[in-house]
Design an enzyme around this catalytic site. Sequence first.
Site, PDB file in Angstrom:
ATOM      1  N   VAL A 209      36.549  36.631  39.227  1.00  0.00           N
ATOM      2  CA  VAL A 209      37.390  36.549  40.343  1.00  0.00           C
ATOM      3  C   VAL A 209      38.019  38.073  40.773  1.00  0.00           C
ATOM      4  CG1 VAL A 209      37.740  34.130  40.366  1.00  0.00           C
ATOM      5  CG2 VAL A 209      39.184  35.614  38.933  1.00  0.00           C
ATOM      6  N   CYS A 210      37.613  39.080  39.942  1.00  0.00           N
ATOM      7  CA  CYS A 210      38.166  40.229  40.364  1.00  0.00           C
ATOM      8  C   CYS A 210      37.731  40.971  41.551  1.00  0.00           C
ATOM      9  CB  CYS A 210      38.026  41.133  39.149  1.00  0.00           C
ATOM     10  SG  CYS A 210      38.106  42.888  39.527  1.00  0.00           S
ATOM     11  N   ILE A 211      38.492  41.735  42.363  1.00  0.00           N
ATOM     12  CA  ILE A 211      37.959  42.437  43.500  1.00  0.00           C
ATOM     13  C   ILE A 211      38.475  43.778  43.567  1.00  0.00           C
ATOM     14  CG2 ILE A 211      37.196  40.451  45.233  1.00  0.00           C
ATOM     15  CD1 ILE A 211      40.053  40.905  46.544  1.00  0.00           C
TER      16      ILE A 211
END
Length: 327
Positions: free
Chosen positions: A174-176
Amino acid sequence: MDNVFDYEDIQLIPAKCIVDSRLECDTTVTLGGHTFKLPVVPANMQTIIDEKIAVYLAENGYFYIMHRFQPETRKTFIRDMQSRELIASISVGVKPEEYDFIIQLAEENIVPEFITIDIAHGHSNAVINMIKHIKKHLPDSFVIAGNVGTPEAVRELEHAGADATKVGIGPGKVCITKIKTGFGTGGWQLAALRWCAKAASKPIIADGGIRTHGDIAKSVRFGATMVMIGSLFAGHEESPGETTEKDGKLYKEYFGSASEFQKGEKKNVEGKKMYVEHKGSLQDTLTEMEQDLQSSISYAGGKKLDSIRNVDYVIVKNSIFNGDKVY
Ligand SMILES: NC(=O)C1=CN([C@@H]2O[C@H](COP(=O)(O)OP(=O)(O)OC[C@H]3O[C@@H](n4cnc5c(N)ncnc54)[C@H](OP(=O)(O)O)[C@@H]3O)[C@@H](O)[C@H]2O)C=CC1
Ligand SMILES: Nc1nc2c(ncn2[C@@H]2O[C@H](COP(=O)(O)O)[C@@H](O)[C@H]2O)c(=O)[nH]1
């Protein structure tokens, strides 16, 4: 940096088996003087762990790290865990109130066994100063510091007094961060782990990017003592994320600690929210992880986790998945 690769680009090479059953293979690991059933820790995120899961994991011999997003509950949490004779393992940030919190713990003689300093860019004076502050006031707590992605950072945090470092900037599901900043170890987390592990003199926790149980063995091969996992632990019956139903199927939310959902505002957002399929009980996943890791140890030609650390490997062009889906 040459030879950059990630989990899906690597295959470990089998060695002659020395056990008659995978049950003989021992997946336990020791960290901070405590022995745990698996070299795996669920991510210290609000949709992955809560007090109930922490108690379950600790009672059943697994490592856990409580998240830091309900700071006012931490003191009671430590007391509750220790009154049950369970380890207390909490997270802190680096803001001024966190310095006061450490002093309060010391003054009230509340000493958690593990303290994780949990910020995005751990190679910073903010983290170095917090390590020193904790070591001065709570010298008996085992300090995990992160996150970092370079050997220089590992050395500097170890030098400041960290007992372990956590490696992984941006490989998370869920990393951006990688998209919004252009930085990180996303896409080459396993190579970054190897690079950092070569410089480390203390344990490393590989954090983020684990998509299959085989990735745990690969992390151990490339230098991890422990592996932090978020997405594979999201979606269980016990998971704290909200459950929703779509077209007759159940899903659970999983959001980043730097997402708008966690922060409650759209400022420095480096995480997103997704929905993962509901997938039964947490213990089923832990049991399957243990069985798969026992199998990995047998393929490594040993009986203990350490046997994985020395196996040969190949870099497989165009990914081992050959177009297949992970699951
Ligand atoms: N592993 C990973 O790749 C990442 C993980 N996260 C997770 O998100 C959560 C929030 O992280 P974080 O924003 O650090 O925590 P905080 O919001 O608690 O920020 C910690 C402190 O560090 C400062 N800070 C944060 N990022 C930077 C930066 N890039 N450069 C300089 N100072 C910085 C903040 O100030 P200010 O906000 O004013 O800059 C604040 O003072 C954590 O749980 C973290 O683990 C987030 C991103 C990446
Ligand atoms: N860049 C961001 N990284 C984040 C955020 N919240 C958590 N994390 C990191 O991801 C791992 C879990 O990764 P997974 O691949 O197993 O799902 C977690 O431990 C953190 O290090 C975020 O908002 N942004």
